[in-house]
Design a protein around this motif. Sequence first.
Motif, PDB file in Angstrom:
ATOM      1  N   ARG A 484      45.702  46.754  36.113  1.00 49.56           N
ATOM      2  CA  ARG A 484      44.931  46.040  37.140  1.00 49.56           C
ATOM      3  C   ARG A 484      43.484  45.966  36.663  1.00 49.56           C
ATOM      4  NH1 ARG A 484      46.459  48.503  41.193  1.00 49.56           N
ATOM      5  NH2 ARG A 484      47.880  46.929  41.989  1.00 49.56           N
ATOM      6  N   ILE A 485      42.947  44.765  36.639  1.00 47.90           N
ATOM      7  CA  ILE A 485      41.528  44.562  36.311  1.00 47.90           C
ATOM      8  C   ILE A 485      40.810  44.558  37.652  1.00 47.90           C
ATOM      9  CG2 ILE A 485      39.858  43.149  35.064  1.00 47.90           C
ATOM     10  CD1 ILE A 485      42.292  41.866  33.618  1.00 47.90           C
ATOM     11  N   LYS A 486      40.403  45.703  38.065  1.00 48.62           N
ATOM     12  CA  LYS A 486      39.978  45.912  39.448  1.00 48.62           C
ATOM     13  C   LYS A 486      38.744  45.075  39.772  1.00 48.62           C
ATOM     14  CE  LYS A 486      39.792  49.693  42.766  1.00 48.62           C
ATOM     15  NZ  LYS A 486      39.788  51.182  42.924  1.00 48.62           N
ATOM     16  N   ARG A 487      38.697  44.589  40.997  1.00 49.12           N
ATOM     17  CA  ARG A 487      37.597  43.726  41.419  1.00 49.12           C
ATOM     18  C   ARG A 487      37.019  44.190  42.755  1.00 49.12           C
ATOM     19  NH1 ARG A 487      41.583  38.461  42.308  1.00 49.12           N
ATOM     20  NH2 ARG A 487      42.388  39.046  44.370  1.00 49.12           N
ATOM     21  N   GLN A 488      35.826  43.702  43.048  1.00 50.06           N
ATOM     22  CA  GLN A 488      35.126  44.025  44.278  1.00 50.06           C
ATOM     23  C   GLN A 488      35.558  43.072  45.401  1.00 50.06           C
ATOM     24  OE1 GLN A 488      30.764  44.746  43.520  1.00 50.06           O
ATOM     25  NE2 GLN A 488      31.284  43.985  41.471  1.00 50.06           N
ATOM     26  N   ASP A 489      34.962  43.258  46.578  1.00 51.71           N
ATOM     27  CA  ASP A 489      35.277  42.373  47.701  1.00 51.71           C
ATOM     28  C   ASP A 489      34.875  40.932  47.438  1.00 51.71           C
ATOM     29  OD1 ASP A 489      36.365  44.434  49.141  1.00 51.71           O
ATOM     30  OD2 ASP A 489      34.596  44.775  50.407  1.00 51.71           O
ATOM     31  N   ASN A 490      33.904  40.722  46.544  1.00 56.52           N
ATOM     32  CA  ASN A 490      33.491  39.362  46.200  1.00 56.52           C
ATOM     33  C   ASN A 490      34.324  38.778  45.064  1.00 56.52           C
ATOM     34  OD1 ASN A 490      32.525  40.676  43.953  1.00 56.52           O
ATOM     35  ND2 ASN A 490      30.355  40.227  44.346  1.00 56.52           N
ATOM     36  N   TYR A 491      35.428  39.456  44.713  1.00 56.10           N
ATOM     37  CA  TYR A 491      36.396  39.002  43.705  1.00 56.10           C
ATOM     38  C   TYR A 491      35.887  39.111  42.275  1.00 56.10           C
ATOM     39  CZ  TYR A 491      39.235  37.345  47.584  1.00 56.10           C
ATOM     40  OH  TYR A 491      39.978  37.298  48.728  1.00 56.10           O
ATOM     41  N   GLN A 492      34.706  39.675  42.075  1.00 55.85           N
ATOM     42  CA  GLN A 492      34.200  39.871  40.731  1.00 55.85           C
ATOM     43  C   GLN A 492      34.607  41.247  40.202  1.00 55.85           C
ATOM     44  OE1 GLN A 492      30.183  38.355  39.924  1.00 55.85           O
ATOM     45  NE2 GLN A 492      30.096  37.622  42.040  1.00 55.85           N
ATOM     46  N   SER A 493      34.676  41.356  38.891  1.00 59.19           N
ATOM     47  CA  SER A 493      34.999  42.612  38.236  1.00 59.19           C
ATOM     48  C   SER A 493      34.137  43.748  38.785  1.00 59.19           C
ATOM     49  CB  SER A 493      34.776  42.467  36.731  1.00 59.19           C
ATOM     50  OG  SER A 493      34.638  43.719  36.092  1.00 59.19           O
ATOM     51  N   MET A 494      34.670  44.960  38.744  1.00 60.05           N
ATOM     52  CA  MET A 494      33.939  46.121  39.236  1.00 60.05           C
ATOM     53  C   MET A 494      32.622  46.331  38.492  1.00 60.05           C
ATOM     54  SD  MET A 494      35.716  47.389  41.727  1.00 60.05           S
ATOM     55  CE  MET A 494      35.004  49.022  41.925  1.00 60.05           C
ATOM     56  N   ASN A 495      32.584  45.952  37.219  1.00 61.64           N
ATOM     57  CA  ASN A 495      31.381  46.261  36.443  1.00 61.64           C
ATOM     58  C   ASN A 495      30.846  45.104  35.596  1.00 61.64           C
ATOM     59  OD1 ASN A 495      33.531  46.347  34.638  1.00 61.64           O
ATOM     60  ND2 ASN A 495      32.672  48.029  33.431  1.00 61.64           N
ATOM     61  N   VAL A 496      31.428  43.898  35.757  1.00 63.41           N
ATOM     62  CA  VAL A 496      30.922  42.746  35.014  1.00 63.41           C
ATOM     63  C   VAL A 496      30.729  41.588  35.996  1.00 63.41           C
ATOM     64  CG1 VAL A 496      31.303  41.112  33.147  1.00 63.41           C
ATOM     65  CG2 VAL A 496      32.069  43.481  32.899  1.00 63.41           C
ATOM     66  N   LYS A 497      29.499  41.257  36.269  1.00 64.67           N
ATOM     67  CA  LYS A 497      29.194  40.174  37.184  1.00 64.67           C
ATOM     68  C   LYS A 497      29.569  38.834  36.563  1.00 64.67           C
ATOM     69  CE  LYS A 497      25.470  38.342  40.074  1.00 64.67           C
ATOM     70  NZ  LYS A 497      24.014  38.409  40.405  1.00 64.67           N
ATOM     71  N   GLY A 498      30.133  37.948  37.369  1.00 65.72           N
ATOM     72  CA  GLY A 498      30.523  36.633  36.895  1.00 65.72           C
ATOM     73  C   GLY A 498      31.923  36.565  36.320  1.00 65.72           C
ATOM     74  N   LEU A 499      32.593  37.721  36.184  1.00 59.78           N
ATOM     75  CA  LEU A 499      33.974  37.761  35.714  1.00 59.78           C
ATOM     76  C   LEU A 499      34.876  37.939  36.926  1.00 59.78           C
ATOM     77  CD1 LEU A 499      35.985  37.819  33.340  1.00 59.78           C
ATOM     78  CD2 LEU A 499      35.717  40.318  33.312  1.00 59.78           C
ATOM     79  N   PHE A 500      35.787  36.982  37.152  1.00 57.75           N
ATOM     80  CA  PHE A 500      36.640  36.959  38.336  1.00 57.75           C
ATOM     81  C   PHE A 500      38.102  37.165  37.914  1.00 57.75           C
ATOM     82  CE2 PHE A 500      32.797  34.815  39.432  1.00 57.75           C
ATOM     83  CZ  PHE A 500      32.598  35.006  40.792  1.00 57.75           C
ATOM     84  N   PRO A 501      38.589  38.417  37.863  1.00 58.57           N
ATOM     85  CA  PRO A 501      39.998  38.660  37.520  1.00 58.57           C
ATOM     86  C   PRO A 501      40.894  38.083  38.618  1.00 58.57           C
ATOM     87  CG  PRO A 501      38.684  40.682  37.408  1.00 58.57           C
ATOM     88  CD  PRO A 501      37.870  39.661  38.118  1.00 58.57           C
ATOM     89  N   ALA A 502      41.987  37.427  38.208  1.00 58.95           N
ATOM     90  CA  ALA A 502      42.799  36.709  39.192  1.00 58.95           C
ATOM     91  C   ALA A 502      44.266  36.703  38.804  1.00 58.95           C
ATOM     92  CB  ALA A 502      42.293  35.270  39.336  1.00 58.95           C
ATOM     93  N   GLY A 503      45.118  36.605  39.816  1.00 57.77           N
ATOM     94  CA  GLY A 503      46.533  36.364  39.589  1.00 57.77           C
ATOM     95  C   GLY A 503      47.311  37.559  39.081  1.00 57.77           C
ATOM     96  N   GLU A 504      48.473  37.256  38.463  1.00 55.12           N
ATOM     97  CA  GLU A 504      49.392  38.297  38.033  1.00 55.12           C
ATOM     98  C   GLU A 504      48.820  39.194  36.947  1.00 55.12           C
ATOM     99  OE1 GLU A 504      53.565  38.161  37.662  1.00 55.12           O
ATOM    100  OE2 GLU A 504      53.706  36.104  38.377  1.00 55.12           O
ATOM    101  N   GLY A 505      48.159  38.600  35.970  1.00 54.03           N
ATOM    102  CA  GLY A 505      47.653  39.387  34.863  1.00 54.03           C
ATOM    103  C   GLY A 505      46.649  40.430  35.290  1.00 54.03           C
ATOM    104  N   ALA A 506      45.856  40.112  36.311  1.00 54.41           N
ATOM    105  CA  ALA A 506      44.861  41.050  36.824  1.00 54.41           C
ATOM    106  C   ALA A 506      45.454  42.047  37.806  1.00 54.41           C
ATOM    107  CB  ALA A 506      43.725  40.278  37.489  1.00 54.41           C
ATOM    108  N   GLY A 507      46.733  41.870  38.148  1.00 51.70           N
ATOM    109  CA  GLY A 507      47.394  42.784  39.066  1.00 51.70           C
ATOM    110  C   GLY A 507      47.226  42.435  40.525  1.00 51.70           C
ATOM    111  N   TYR A 508      46.939  41.157  40.833  1.00 51.32           N
ATOM    112  CA  TYR A 508      46.693  40.753  42.216  1.00 51.32           C
ATOM    113  C   TYR A 508      47.658  39.684  42.720  1.00 51.32           C
ATOM    114  CZ  TYR A 508      42.450  43.511  42.104  1.00 51.32           C
ATOM    115  OH  TYR A 508      41.553  44.554  42.011  1.00 51.32           O
ATOM    116  N   ALA A 509      48.780  39.527  42.076  1.00 51.17           N
ATOM    117  CA  ALA A 509      49.773  38.556  42.546  1.00 51.17           C
ATOM    118  C   ALA A 509      51.107  38.899  41.915  1.00 51.17           C
ATOM    119  CB  ALA A 509      49.357  37.127  42.195  1.00 51.17           C
ATOM    120  N   GLY A 510      52.153  38.261  42.417  1.00 49.75           N
ATOM    121  CA  GLY A 510      53.485  38.472  41.868  1.00 49.75           C
ATOM    122  C   GLY A 510      54.392  37.302  42.180  1.00 49.75           C
ATOM    123  N   GLY A 511      54.250  36.208  41.456  1.00 51.48           N
ATOM    124  CA  GLY A 511      55.058  35.022  41.697  1.00 51.48           C
ATOM    125  C   GLY A 511      54.186  33.793  41.838  1.00 51.48           C
TER     126      GLY A 511
END
Length: 548
Positions: A484-511
Amino acid sequence: MLRLTNIILPLDHPEADLTGAILSRLKIAPEDLLSFTIFRRGYDARRRSAITLVYTIDAQVRNEAEVLMRMQGQPHVGPSPDTSYKFVAQAQPAQPTRPVVIGLGPCGIFAALILAQSGFRPIILERGKVVRERTKDTWDLWRKGELDPESNVQFGEGGAGTFSDGKLHSGIKDPKHYGRKVLTEFVKAHAPEEILYVSKPHIGTFRLVKMVEAMRDTIESLGGEFRFKSKVTDLEIDGGQVRGVMLENGERIATDHVVLAVGHSARDTFQMLYDRGVYVEAKPFSIGFRAEHPQSMVDRARFGRFAGHPLLGAADYKLVHHCRNGRTVYSFCMCPGGTVVAATSEAGRVVTNGMSQYSRNERNANSGIVVGISPADYPGHPLAGIDFQRELESRAYVLGGSTYDAPGQLVGDFIAGRPSTELGAVQPSYKPGVHLTDLATALPDYAIEAIREALPAFDKQIKGFAMHDAVLTGVETRTSSPIRIKRQDNYQSMNVKGLFPAGEGAGYAGGILSAAVDGIRVAEAVALSMVGRDNDAKGGGVSLPQDY
């Protein structure tokens, strides 16, 4: 409009009975019903001898306020909710940079679409090829055993969901009706209109190919720019802020906003992110085999005398068993009337997945039969789950004969603990081919023990599930992302501003559906960030694996 739920009618009811049920529910005269549409139609097959259809209806009536007042207190009548999509931001005339979307699966497509519809002219980078070229490369693996590591089931336009059953239902919470936006856009891209109202919509591979092309055309017409065979090999990060992406050919693309929608198999990208210090953590996933049974057997077990009914189609199932050793075994990505497919993206490894066409008329049903595992089963660094997957996939390659044939075993032999030497009534569909062997060494002992216990238990729910001649094909390892590429409430990476992990690869979806919905949410967060507003588009993603 009024929303009427839980209208129950027999499977073969006359068309007029639905109108009659609406009139009866609302207690109105026929002339007061101006029109109605079916919002959802499902079925209840718990009693095989009396299968019923269950409707949700949106009705337009005369004197709506009066009818609604009279229906107060009725649990299945109320105002129809507004399911139309509402954009959260529009691009400013002189936007200094363009957002970059990495990956063109369902998540990336919908992130790009929303950004394009909002005027942000995204640049979309895909390491693989356009969908038709990618389809040819995928068939080369299935027919000739020739793998292109950059163009296969996992990589290329459309993502892994292109070669699946095309399921468009999910258990995610969706208070803003983003799922409706997804289905509506699919219909605009020439999906059958029935996906808007059937309870378990699906599309199938061939239709998905055409839809992906149509959506690409739409995004391009709105200023989006696609670059295929454009593999991202590095991120430029300055003071905790993304400043650009680097491509394999050495090109740099300047940007302050990157949507990372790379899918669950972009292992080299995960390594790059980890090396760059992006916060990544290990997460649970599942491992197992593909199981194939005659579709006719599943139809009879689920529908009884109604097997083959056109409104029911090919039957599916969803099975779970909690084992004595503490493991949970469940069916995953069940494909009615489909085929088992080679889904590897790396040389010298074998991976299985399932696929169906829209017709679902192949002779076999198939499903992943998988065991849940956690980071405790593969301790170490955050990417240890990838190492674990690779070990199992390499082992499957050897068990299959060190070609891209997959190792297989009859269910009866697997339960009895003896190698299989010849096929029975069920002919496996996996291409290039299946090499019969003993699967006992294909997975860890705890997984083999759990699946051996689960198969007879599943037979109590689907009669014939543990039939001797059913076929297990190994291995299924790509059920969901191992990180999981963990993200904040604003959907940005925990420690890199402007990086928006998304979908299955980031661990936030399944299908497909949940990934597409996550793409919409992330695109909204990017749009709000680019116009300098706080992100009020919260909604979260999906962390547990769902069916494709």
